[in-house]
Scaffold this active site. Structure first.
Site, mmCIF file in Angstrom:
data_model
loop_
_atom_site.group_PDB
_atom_site.id
_atom_site.type_symbol
_atom_site.label_atom_id
_atom_site.label_comp_id
_atom_site.label_asym_id
_atom_site.label_seq_id
_atom_site.Cartn_x
_atom_site.Cartn_y
_atom_site.Cartn_z
ATOM 1 N N CYS A 79 0.871 -1.161 0.000
ATOM 2 C CA CYS A 79 0.000 0.000 0.000
ATOM 3 C C CYS A 79 0.919 1.225 0.000
ATOM 4 C CB CYS A 79 -0.880 -0.064 1.245
ATOM 5 S SG CYS A 79 -1.877 1.399 1.485
ATOM 6 N N CYS A 118 -2.283 15.162 3.093
ATOM 7 C CA CYS A 118 -3.443 15.114 2.199
ATOM 8 C C CYS A 118 -4.295 16.340 2.484
ATOM 9 C CB CYS A 118 -4.256 13.851 2.480
ATOM 10 S SG CYS A 118 -5.699 13.640 1.408
ATOM 11 N N CYS A 168 -10.993 14.367 5.163
ATOM 12 C CA CYS A 168 -11.955 13.383 5.695
ATOM 13 C C CYS A 168 -11.798 13.315 7.208
ATOM 14 C CB CYS A 168 -11.726 12.005 5.073
ATOM 15 S SG CYS A 168 -11.874 12.010 3.282
ATOM 16 N N CYS A 178 -9.812 10.403 9.117
ATOM 17 C CA CYS A 178 -8.512 9.983 8.581
ATOM 18 C C CYS A 178 -7.349 10.746 9.220
ATOM 19 C CB CYS A 178 -8.505 10.187 7.071
ATOM 20 S SG CYS A 178 -6.965 9.693 6.309
ATOM 21 N N CYS A 198 -3.808 4.391 7.519
ATOM 22 C CA CYS A 198 -3.283 5.640 6.979
ATOM 23 C C CYS A 198 -2.808 6.675 7.975
ATOM 24 C CB CYS A 198 -4.417 6.344 6.243
ATOM 25 S SG CYS A 198 -4.686 5.788 4.650
HETATM 26 N N1 SAH Z 1 -7.450 9.378 -0.590
HETATM 27 C C1 SAH Z 1 -7.755 8.071 -1.052
HETATM 28 C C2 SAH Z 1 -6.733 7.016 -0.683
HETATM 29 C C3 SAH Z 1 -6.144 7.077 0.688
HETATM 30 S S1 SAH Z 1 -7.182 6.665 2.040
HETATM 31 C C4 SAH Z 1 -9.146 7.678 -0.614
HETATM 32 O O1 SAH Z 1 -9.803 8.464 0.024
HETATM 33 O O2 SAH Z 1 -9.603 6.603 -0.983
HETATM 34 C C5 SAH Z 1 -7.340 4.936 1.905
HETATM 35 C C6 SAH Z 1 -8.605 4.373 2.509
HETATM 36 O O3 SAH Z 1 -8.516 4.380 3.941
HETATM 37 C C7 SAH Z 1 -9.829 5.154 2.166
HETATM 38 O O4 SAH Z 1 -10.907 4.304 1.887
HETATM 39 C C8 SAH Z 1 -10.076 5.935 3.438
HETATM 40 O O5 SAH Z 1 -11.372 6.379 3.495
HETATM 41 C C9 SAH Z 1 -9.702 4.899 4.472
HETATM 42 N N2 SAH Z 1 -9.471 5.421 5.810
HETATM 43 C C10 SAH Z 1 -8.869 6.537 6.188
HETATM 44 N N3 SAH Z 1 -8.872 6.667 7.529
HETATM 45 C C11 SAH Z 1 -9.496 5.567 7.998
HETATM 46 C C12 SAH Z 1 -9.823 5.105 9.285
HETATM 47 N N4 SAH Z 1 -9.531 5.813 10.380
HETATM 48 N N5 SAH Z 1 -10.473 3.926 9.390
HETATM 49 C C13 SAH Z 1 -10.787 3.200 8.302
HETATM 50 N N6 SAH Z 1 -10.507 3.572 7.052
HETATM 51 C C14 SAH Z 1 -9.878 4.755 6.905
#
Ligand code: SAH
Length: 348
Positions: free
Chosen positions: A103, A110, A114, A117, A331
């Site tokens: 990964c 970023c 979100c 995240c 992440c």
């Molecule tokens: N920006 C991209 C890729 C990076 S995040 C995206 O949004 O898809 C990779 C994945 O991890 C995404 O599905 C994101 O929503 C998820 N993610 C981020 N933080 C998380 C968390 N605390 N718990 C579960 N999934 C998470």
């Protein structure tokens, strides 16, 4: 100085020709790089005057390993990598019976914001170049002593916010003369930048597209994902349909279940109607709890219930196994604790 890992074979041959060398030398150098040699002086069939020229013009963006953690629970490794400019990113390697997956991160930080995240809490520092993303794979292969066969662009960063580098990276790792990783072994995950999904569909690649959906309606999605203010779910689904029509590829929708936020029976029904008839698959993820917010993981019981509703409605669904939970494998968490000075995590 140029990063030689940013160049594809054609560009490297061209550079050689334009700099008084034969194009054939470009192929030789490319072969050395993909054999794991990141020093021109160790490339045995290259004459000294050529290596001198290369040393003057190029460097290798192979990151330095700051931390290498191995999960006690499963075969997951987490790497904290540092680039030459001091910036730090994370990559995760998961060893499976059918091959090794990595990964990779596509940006330092970023900007998508979100709420759940950890990668986005301090915003974005900069994009990674294609060669820097590639460097994560090359270094990880050296560290585990095995080849990587699957790549997911699901680390820190929004891949479609770094479109040029990400597409070039995919082509680089897919190239026969490079890592030769099949496009169907590559997954790109996005929070849903619709015009870029359309642009990606037009590239005609055969990669898997994963959409971070995480909500069953716009009101809820806007609360947890700022990108939802720009593109609503209808627009996102239309973009996905365009991708499916152009590529014939099944889309993965990621849905992280947060207790009391998006995990009710009603949410499962709403999600089912939203995805009805779309060539897709839903991946349910128990949200990874981070200390910076109050999101709590749904119980296994409610995750199973949620999943059963989707399945009953004809939506293909899986529950993601939690890998590397003991090593901050989600992440951005490890990078943050390192930067905050809390790097008391046991290394392998
Ligand atoms: N920006 C991209 C890729 C990076 S995040 C995206 O949004 O898809 C990779 C994945 O991890 C995404 O599905 C994101 O929503 C998820 N993610 C981020 N933080 C998380 C968390 N605390 N718990 C579960 N999934 C998470």
């Amino acid at each position: 100085m140029l990063n030689i890992l940013d160049l594809n074979l054609f560009e490297l041959k061209l550079w050689m020709k334009e700099n008084g060398e034969s194009a054939f030398r470009g192929k030789q150098i490319f072969d050395w790089i993909y054999k794991g040699i990141y020093n021109f002086n160790d490339m045995k069939n290259i004459p000294k005057n050529t290596t001198d020229k290369l040393n003057k013009n190029f460097y290798f963006s192979i990151p330095q390993v700051l931390r290498k953690l191995k999960s006690q629970k499963d075969d997951t490794y987490k790497f904290l990598f540092k680039y030459k400019d001091g910036n730090i990113i994370e990559s995760v390697v998961m060893k499976y019976k059918h091959g090794n997956s990595i990964c990779v991160s596509t940006q330092i930080g970023c900007k998508m914001g979100c709420k759940f995240c950890a990668s986005t809490l301090d915003g974005i520092v900069r994009n990674l170049t294609c060669g820097e993303i590639l460097g994560q794979i090359l270094k990880a292969q050296d560290e585990i002593g095995e080849k990587i066969s699957n790549v997911v662009l699901m680390g820190s960063g929004e891949p479609l916010d770094n479109f040029y580098n990400v597409v070039k990276f995919i082509k680089l790792i897919n190239a026969k003369e490079g890592l030769n990783i099949g496009q169907r072994h590559i997954t790109l995950s996005t929070c849903g930048i619709v015009p870029k999904i359309v642009e990606l569909a037009d590239k005609g690649l055969q990669i898997t597209l994963a959409i971070s959906l995480h909500a069953s309606n716009d009101v809820m999605r806007k609360e947890i994902m700022p990108v939802a203010h720009k593109y609503n779910i209808n627009e996102l689904i239309d973009g996905c349909k365009y991708y499916i029509n152009n590529t014939n590829r099944r889309i993965t929708f990621e849905y992280a279940l947060v207790k009391g936020v998006n995990d009710s029976d009603k949410n499962a029904e709403e999600l089912s109607s939203m995805l009805k008839g779309i060539l897709c698959h839903v991946n349910l993820i128990p949200v990874n709890e981070i200390k910076e917010n109050n999101f709590k993981k749904s119980s296994l019981e409610s995750i199973k219930k949620f999943s059963n509703i989707l399945i009953k409605n004809g939506i293909e669904t899986t529950i993601r196994r939690e890998m590397g939970a003991d090593i901050n494998a989600a992440c951005g968490q490890l990078r943050r604790s390192y930067i905050e000075g809390k790097n008391n995590i046991k290394e392998v």
